[in-house]
Design a protein around this motif. Structure first.
Motif, PDB file in Angstrom:
ATOM      1  N   THR A 178       0.910  -1.247   0.110  1.00  3.35           N
ATOM      2  CA  THR A 178      -0.016   0.184  -0.264  1.00  3.35           C
ATOM      3  C   THR A 178       0.978   1.107   0.131  1.00  3.35           C
ATOM      4  N   VAL A 179       1.728   1.350   0.738  1.00  2.00           N
ATOM      5  CA  VAL A 179       2.796   2.523   0.940  1.00  2.00           C
ATOM      6  C   VAL A 179       3.634   2.471  -0.385  1.00  2.00           C
ATOM      7  N   LEU A 234       1.540   4.253  -2.955  1.00  2.42           N
ATOM      8  CA  LEU A 234       1.610   5.709  -2.945  1.00  2.42           C
ATOM      9  C   LEU A 234       2.798   6.305  -3.267  1.00  2.42           C
ATOM     10  N   GLU A 278       3.562   6.640  -6.909  1.00  3.08           N
ATOM     11  CA  GLU A 278       2.770   7.417  -7.433  1.00  3.08           C
ATOM     12  C   GLU A 278       3.028   9.004  -7.104  1.00  3.08           C
ATOM     13  N   ARG A 279       3.582   9.204  -5.945  1.00  3.23           N
ATOM     14  CA  ARG A 279       4.154  10.690  -5.607  1.00  3.23           C
ATOM     15  C   ARG A 279       5.473  10.821  -6.130  1.00  3.23           C
ATOM     16  N   THR A 324      -1.799   6.797   8.986  1.00  2.00           N
ATOM     17  CA  THR A 324      -2.504   6.167   7.814  1.00  2.00           C
ATOM     18  C   THR A 324      -1.308   5.880   6.757  1.00  2.00           C
ATOM     19  N   GLU A 326      -0.868   7.240   3.898  1.00  6.96           N
ATOM     20  CA  GLU A 326      -0.512   8.484   3.295  1.00  6.96           C
ATOM     21  C   GLU A 326       0.544   9.136   4.217  1.00  6.96           C
ATOM     22  N   GLU A 327       0.239   8.921   5.745  1.00  6.75           N
ATOM     23  CA  GLU A 327       1.325   9.613   6.441  1.00  6.75           C
ATOM     24  C   GLU A 327       2.500   8.775   6.548  1.00  6.75           C
ATOM     25  N   ALA A 370       3.776   7.208   4.135  1.00  9.57           N
ATOM     26  CA  ALA A 370       4.408   7.500   2.679  1.00  9.57           C
ATOM     27  C   ALA A 370       5.060   8.858   2.860  1.00  9.57           C
ATOM     28  N   ASP A 371       4.357   9.821   3.483  1.00  9.31           N
ATOM     29  CA  ASP A 371       4.968  11.295   3.621  1.00  9.31           C
ATOM     30  C   ASP A 371       6.258  11.121   4.591  1.00  9.31           C
TER      31      ASP A 371
END
Length: 193
Positions: A26-27, A30, A33-34, A162, A164-165, A167-168
């Motif tokens: 999942t990560v 992401l 994509e980023r 999450t 998203e967090e 991945a950030d």
């Protein structure tokens, strides 16, 4: 948009390692994509090549047979894939694989047992978690943790975050930033997040 070139030369721009249930796929998707690049999962490569799920490969050939397939899949992915690469939870058990990861931007996604059990569930087709999944997952992590930390440039905790967090946090930890115009990035320093 072209895929970013790894800072240290050929090889993946990010390699994700960690136990099952941590969210590497999942990560990884992401992050790809980023960063405007591709995503590859070594377990998915094995499944595609063999035409069978990992659990069937374990049952039919045993763990050593699967580990041989895994070594080959990781070697091929590291040599060919310039994007984000996620490795199966046990890939770091192989000394040759650990050596292959030397110098690459490897991120260990960590998770505590309670969170992992929530994510993995207790009734899944994970071959190494057939009996007493919580105990077996903890034993697997205890046996592998030092390998994860040894190969990793950075450690990113995933608990209570999450995808998203996470991945950030990976992007920040590696100093990778997506630029809206061209997706380029800059290498960062080693650290734990």
């Amino acid at each position: 948009m072209s895929a970013p070139e790894p800072a240290g030369g050929p090889g993946p721009v990010v390699v994700l390692v960690g136990p099952m249930g941590v969210g590497k796929t999942t990560v990884g998707e992401l992050l790809a994509e980023r960063l405007g690049t591709g995503f590859r999962d070594s377990d998915a490569d094995i499944v595609a090549a063999q035409g069978k799920p990992v659990s069937d490969l374990f049952i039919e050939g045993g763990e050593e047979y699967f580990r041989e397939l895994e070594r080959a899949a990781v070697r091929e992915a590291v040599a060919e894939h310039p994007g984000v690469l996620a490795l199966g939870g046990g890939a770091v058990l192989d000394a040759g694989t650990r050596e292959l990861l030397t110098g690459l931007p490897v991120v260990y996604l960590s998770v505590e047992v309670g969170e992992a059990v929530k994510r993995v569930g207790l009734n899944t087709a994970r071959p190494l978690l057939v009996v007493n999944p919580r105990k077996q997952w903890k034993e697997l992590l205890d046996a592998r943790r030092h390998h994860y930390t040894d190969v990793a440039r950075v450690v990113v905790a995933t608990d209570d975050r999450t995808p998203e967090e996470v991945a950030d946090a990976v992007l920040d930890a590696l100093g990778l930033k997506q630029h809206p115009a061209d997706g380029s990035r800059t290498p960062g320093k080693e650290k734990q997040v």
